[in-house]
Design an enzyme around this catalytic site. Structure first.
Site, PDB file in Angstrom:
ATOM      1  N   SER A 147     -55.455  14.265 -15.071  1.00 45.91           N
ATOM      2  CA  SER A 147     -57.121  15.186 -15.437  1.00 45.91           C
ATOM      3  C   SER A 147     -55.834  15.661 -15.704  1.00 45.91           C
ATOM      4  CB  SER A 147     -57.167  15.998 -14.211  1.00 45.91           C
ATOM      5  OG  SER A 147     -57.334  17.063 -14.402  1.00 45.91           O
ATOM      6  N   TYR A 160     -56.670  21.454  -7.093  1.00 45.06           N
ATOM      7  CA  TYR A 160     -57.504  20.116  -7.797  1.00 45.06           C
ATOM      8  C   TYR A 160     -55.937  19.754  -8.239  1.00 45.06           C
ATOM      9  CZ  TYR A 160     -60.183  17.090 -11.225  1.00 45.06           C
ATOM     10  OH  TYR A 160     -61.052  16.807 -11.947  1.00 45.06           O
TER      11      TYR A 160
END
Ligand code: NAP
Ligand code: GCO
Length: 267
Positions: A147, A160
């Site tokens: 990510s 996250y």
């Protein structure tokens, strides 16, 4: 000259590949000649939704299974089922993921842990279950879906970012530990992709105006737009194919240039 980007004869397991990024990677793998696509989802209803998506796309060489990637016993059992019903696993894409957008000081430990379990522990669980056969064959491809948050932080995504930062280093460590078995483990770091996971960030405001985050991301992306999940297919085929046999431990950012760009000056 053989097509270095061909996936002819290869079986690929894409975790959480019912829709979104995983589903689009699966479509690209089929277009590159993959023999079988394997995917899993957390319950029968979600699995059926995925099977319907593959059927609508005209993909018939697909095998779907119910499996929670955080459950190591279920993952081990699924690997055995895949071997019995499909065959060997040549390519693994650790795609399944969740996000919880909560200010860190308001986040409960169990919420933090849930994100870590799916986004970091599960790639460990699934990769550990698949590595032995790849070691035996002295060949394998593992692709971890990282990510922007493998490199950058932002408000409300502490769990996250911690998970995806860890996934970057897990990718590098699998490269380091298993490269001698001709196993390549790389990551794809998508930018901001228009999928259900980011839908809340693109919702129109009550007055019909754009979501502030929508405008923000378009200003941070040189192309000035959200990326489409289909745009991850080519990079995934590259990392799944022999074209990338000398690429290992690399995180390929497919972000439209976000990491290179300071952002468009507000008018
Ligand atoms: P998504 O639309 O939320 O899809 C995630 C998939 O993972 C869904 O099919 C979901 O199934 C499945 N899943 C979640 N928890 C699972 C579990 N415990 N076991 C099995 N399957 C599980 O996400 P996406 O946008 O396609 O993202 C896919 C991956 O790319 C994720 O790892 C995400 O972090 C990453 N990523 C996304 C973006 C983006 O902008 N969209 C950018 C960078 C990275 P259910 O629907 O049944 O829950
Ligand atoms: C967010 C988004 C991001 C994307 C992606 C960016 O809330 O900032 O959900 O985390 O999902 O990971 O690369």
């Amino acid at each position: 000259m053989t097509n270095l980007f061909s996936l002819e004869g290869k079986n690929a397991w894409i975790t959480g590949g019912s829709y979104g990024i995983g589903f689009n990677i699966a479509k690209a793998f089929v277009a590159a000649g993959a023999k079988n696509i394997i995917f899993n989802d957390i319950n029968e209803a979600a699995l059926q939704r995925g099977l319907d998506n593959y059927a609508e796309a005209g993909i018939t060489n697909v095998h779907g299974y119910v499996c929670d990637v955080t459950d190591e016993k279920a993952v081990a059992a699924l690997v055995q089922t895949i071997h019995a019903e499909v065959g060997q696993i040549d390519i693994l894409v650790n795609n399944a993921g969740i996000i919880k957008r909560i200010p860190m000081h308001e986040m409960e430990r169990k919420e933090f842990q849930q994100v870590i379990d799916v986004d970091l522990v599960a790639p460990f669980i699934v990769s550990s279950a698949v590595l032995p056969e790849m070691m035996e064959r002295r060949e394998g491809k593992i692709i971890n879906i990282c990510s922007m948050m493998s490199e950058l932080g932002r408000e409300t995504v502490s769990a996250y970012a911690a998970a995806k930062g860890g996934l970057k280093m897990l990718t590098r460590n699998i490269c380091s530990e298993y490269g001698e078995y001709n196993i390549q483990c790389n990551g794809i770091g998508p930018g901001y992709i228009a999928t259900p996971q980011t839908a809340p960030l693109r919702e129109k405001q009550p007055d019909g105006s754009r979501h502030p985050f929508d405008s923000f991301i378009c200003a941070k992306t040189p192309a000035g737009r959200w990326l489409d999940p289909s745009e991850l297919g080519g990079p995934a085929v590259f990392l799944a194919s022999h074209a990338s046999d000398a690429v290992n431990g690399h995180i390929l950012y497919v972000d439209g240039g976000i990491l290179a760009y300071i952002g468009k000056q507000p008018k």
